[in-house]
Scaffold this motif. Structure first.
Motif, PDB file in Angstrom:
ATOM      1  N   HIS A 272       0.834  -1.197   0.000  1.00  0.00           N
ATOM      2  CA  HIS A 272       0.000   0.000   0.000  1.00  0.00           C
ATOM      3  C   HIS A 272       0.871   1.249   0.000  1.00  0.00           C
ATOM      4  O   HIS A 272       2.035   1.216   0.369  1.00  0.00           O
ATOM      5  CB  HIS A 272      -0.958   0.008   1.203  1.00  0.00           C
ATOM      6  CG  HIS A 272      -0.305   0.294   2.523  1.00  0.00           C
ATOM      7  ND1 HIS A 272      -0.303  -0.588   3.583  1.00  0.00           N
ATOM      8  CD2 HIS A 272       0.372   1.388   2.985  1.00  0.00           C
ATOM      9  CE1 HIS A 272       0.340  -0.063   4.609  1.00  0.00           C
ATOM     10  NE2 HIS A 272       0.761   1.137   4.268  1.00  0.00           N
ATOM     11  N   ALA A 273       0.292   2.346  -0.444  1.00  0.00           N
ATOM     12  CA  ALA A 273       0.877   3.681  -0.330  1.00  0.00           C
ATOM     13  C   ALA A 273      -0.279   4.662  -0.221  1.00  0.00           C
ATOM     14  O   ALA A 273      -1.419   4.346  -0.595  1.00  0.00           O
ATOM     15  CB  ALA A 273       1.768   4.009  -1.532  1.00  0.00           C
ATOM     16  N   ARG A 274       0.017   5.838   0.303  1.00  0.00           N
ATOM     17  CA  ARG A 274      -1.051   6.813   0.521  1.00  0.00           C
ATOM     18  C   ARG A 274      -1.425   7.480  -0.807  1.00  0.00           C
ATOM     19  O   ARG A 274      -0.673   8.285  -1.339  1.00  0.00           O
ATOM     20  CB  ARG A 274      -0.631   7.842   1.563  1.00  0.00           C
ATOM     21  CG  ARG A 274      -0.547   7.254   2.965  1.00  0.00           C
ATOM     22  CD  ARG A 274      -0.745   8.276   4.066  1.00  0.00           C
ATOM     23  NE  ARG A 274       0.077   9.461   3.922  1.00  0.00           N
ATOM     24  CZ  ARG A 274       1.374   9.519   4.218  1.00  0.00           C
ATOM     25  NH1 ARG A 274       1.998   8.427   4.636  1.00  0.00           N
ATOM     26  NH2 ARG A 274       2.040  10.642   4.092  1.00  0.00           N
ATOM     27  N   CYS A 275      -2.610   7.139  -1.301  1.00  0.00           N
ATOM     28  CA  CYS A 275      -3.111   7.735  -2.540  1.00  0.00           C
ATOM     29  C   CYS A 275      -3.905   9.000  -2.245  1.00  0.00           C
ATOM     30  O   CYS A 275      -4.119   9.822  -3.129  1.00  0.00           O
ATOM     31  CB  CYS A 275      -3.946   6.727  -3.315  1.00  0.00           C
ATOM     32  SG  CYS A 275      -5.148   5.842  -2.312  1.00  0.00           S
ATOM     33  N   GLU A 276      -4.387   9.126  -1.003  1.00  0.00           N
ATOM     34  CA  GLU A 276      -4.951  10.359  -0.466  1.00  0.00           C
ATOM     35  C   GLU A 276      -4.498  10.441   0.984  1.00  0.00           C
ATOM     36  O   GLU A 276      -3.936   9.479   1.521  1.00  0.00           O
ATOM     37  CB  GLU A 276      -6.488  10.357  -0.550  1.00  0.00           C
ATOM     38  CG  GLU A 276      -7.039  10.331  -1.964  1.00  0.00           C
ATOM     39  CD  GLU A 276      -8.559  10.248  -2.002  1.00  0.00           C
ATOM     40  OE1 GLU A 276      -9.193  10.431  -0.931  1.00  0.00           O
ATOM     41  OE2 GLU A 276      -9.101   9.980  -3.085  1.00  0.00           O
ATOM     42  N   ASP A 277      -4.749  11.564   1.650  1.00  0.00           N
ATOM     43  CA  ASP A 277      -4.214  11.740   2.998  1.00  0.00           C
ATOM     44  C   ASP A 277      -4.650  10.643   3.956  1.00  0.00           C
ATOM     45  O   ASP A 277      -3.883  10.196   4.794  1.00  0.00           O
ATOM     46  CB  ASP A 277      -4.613  13.111   3.557  1.00  0.00           C
ATOM     47  CG  ASP A 277      -3.754  14.236   2.988  1.00  0.00           C
ATOM     48  OD1 ASP A 277      -2.726  13.915   2.355  1.00  0.00           O
ATOM     49  OD2 ASP A 277      -4.113  15.413   3.169  1.00  0.00           O
ATOM     50  N   ARG A 278      -5.892  10.195   3.845  1.00  0.00           N
ATOM     51  CA  ARG A 278      -6.401   9.173   4.764  1.00  0.00           C
ATOM     52  C   ARG A 278      -6.781   7.887   4.029  1.00  0.00           C
ATOM     53  O   ARG A 278      -7.634   7.129   4.502  1.00  0.00           O
ATOM     54  CB  ARG A 278      -7.604   9.722   5.544  1.00  0.00           C
ATOM     55  CG  ARG A 278      -7.242  10.867   6.482  1.00  0.00           C
ATOM     56  CD  ARG A 278      -8.442  11.322   7.294  1.00  0.00           C
ATOM     57  NE  ARG A 278      -8.065  12.360   8.236  1.00  0.00           N
ATOM     58  CZ  ARG A 278      -7.622  12.137   9.469  1.00  0.00           C
ATOM     59  NH1 ARG A 278      -7.481  10.895   9.896  1.00  0.00           N
ATOM     60  NH2 ARG A 278      -7.295  13.138  10.271  1.00  0.00           N
ATOM     61  N   LYS A 279      -6.156   7.642   2.908  1.00  0.00           N
ATOM     62  CA  LYS A 279      -6.486   6.443   2.143  1.00  0.00           C
ATOM     63  C   LYS A 279      -5.212   5.781   1.640  1.00  0.00           C
ATOM     64  O   LYS A 279      -4.352   6.439   1.057  1.00  0.00           O
ATOM     65  CB  LYS A 279      -7.402   6.799   0.962  1.00  0.00           C
ATOM     66  CG  LYS A 279      -7.903   5.570   0.210  1.00  0.00           C
ATOM     67  CD  LYS A 279      -9.071   5.881  -0.708  1.00  0.00           C
ATOM     68  CE  LYS A 279      -8.627   6.539  -2.005  1.00  0.00           C
ATOM     69  NZ  LYS A 279      -9.732   6.670  -2.972  1.00  0.00           N
ATOM     70  N   ARG A 280      -5.120   4.475   1.874  1.00  0.00           N
ATOM     71  CA  ARG A 280      -3.984   3.701   1.408  1.00  0.00           C
ATOM     72  C   ARG A 280      -4.467   2.715   0.344  1.00  0.00           C
ATOM     73  O   ARG A 280      -5.198   1.774   0.635  1.00  0.00           O
ATOM     74  CB  ARG A 280      -3.320   2.953   2.570  1.00  0.00           C
ATOM     75  CG  ARG A 280      -2.569   3.870   3.525  1.00  0.00           C
ATOM     76  CD  ARG A 280      -2.038   3.131   4.745  1.00  0.00           C
ATOM     77  NE  ARG A 280      -3.110   2.839   5.701  1.00  0.00           N
ATOM     78  CZ  ARG A 280      -2.976   2.006   6.735  1.00  0.00           C
ATOM     79  NH1 ARG A 280      -1.838   1.360   6.929  1.00  0.00           N
ATOM     80  NH2 ARG A 280      -3.980   1.815   7.574  1.00  0.00           N
TER      81      ARG A 280
END
Length: 290
Positions: A272-280
């Motif tokens: 995973h990686a952060r695609c939005e501030d609170r979303k992985r």
């Protein structure tokens, strides 16, 4: 050395665009690819399927682990599924105890996507060390032995406590009965790893060695990464770290990549990686051995 197959100027796009942290991947008995992830989107354990891990994924609106069992009923982390010799599937997961803290549990299903039925009690639970999380299975075809690798969750007791990665041999038949004592195969180096290491994933190399991927630093910031180490011929180590992280911000346009699991045969991993501030989101990347 382990190198990524994507070049350094590429930007990876998510393979699963919803919040899907700590993903693992399995090719099931029907040849379908199945991914599992930490609690989210209304489910204890999330599940998705694909014909091609680098292609289109379908996030299933179903819970792979629908009952609470010995757990608190929330905060299920980092599931990993393997197929046993009888064709059934075993899920290792981090379950929260009703009184707090996490331990490693197991659940079983005849179908790769579940639903999975939880074993009656945890299978790894070192409460005095902070508990245990991030289990992953490994079957060593060269010896016929099966193992679980997990993180001792020392940072649950406070920053500065050890967070070793441990290898526990288990019954090749049932995937849970312990054989012998656990072996520590890696521990954090504070100046390199920050407060912890976690998310182990073990692969057998073509030359007979063993490749261990793991993450370091905190998943909440951009320092989170994927590192690797290699043991030349003994699954118990010693594991020698690679000269640089396999994935770290901002390579491939990523923010805080980590929580990765390699395909069982090697060659690529999901993470995973952060695609939005609170979303992985879940990504996939190929790798090769130099």
């Amino acid at each position: 050395h382990i190198r990524r197959r994507q070049d350094g100027t590429a930007t990876l796009e998510p393979r699963i665009g919803v919040d899907f942290p700590d993903p693992s991947i399995l090719r099931d008995g029907d040849g379908r690819w199945v991914a599992f992830a930490t609690s989210g989107n209304g489910h204890h354990i999330q599940v998705a399927t694909a014909d091609d891990p680098f292609g289109e994924w379908t996030h299933l609106d179903q819970d792979a682990l629908p009952t609470d069992g010995w757990t608190s009923g929330r905060n299920y982390w980092a599931p990993d599924v393997r197929q046993l010799s009888d064709g059934s599937y075993i899920m290792y997961f981090s379950g929260e105890l009703p009184e707090g803290g996490h331990c490693v549990g197991a659940a079983r299903s005849k179908k790769s996507t579940g639903p999975y039925t939880m074993d009656p009690k945890p299978i790894v639970c070192p409460r005095d060390e902070g508990g245990a999380i991030d289990p992953t299975g490994f079957f060593d075809e060269s010896t016929g032995r099966r193992y679980i690798i997990y993180k001792v969750d020392g940072n649950a007791l406070g920053i500065g406590h050890p967070t070793p990665l441990r290898l526990q041999r288990v019954s090749a038949k049932d995937g849970t009965t312990h054989i012998g004592d656990p072996v520590t195969i890696m521990d954090r180096i504070a100046e390199e790893d920050g407060p912890l290491i976690e998310a182990p994933s073990l692969v057998r190399l073509p030359d007979g060695g063993y490749l261990l991927f793991f993450s370091s630093h905190m998943y909440t910031d951009d320092a989170y990464d994927v590192k690797y180490a290699v043991s030349q011929n003994d699954i118990n180590g010693p594991y020698i770290r690679g000269p640089a992280p396999f994935l770290k911000t901002p390579a491939l346009g990523l923010r805080g990549p980590g929580g990765g699991t390699s395909s069982e045969d090697g060659g690529f991993m999901v993470f995973h990686a952060r695609c939005e501030d609170r979303k992985r989101c879940m990504y996939a990347v190929g790798y090769g051995i130099m």
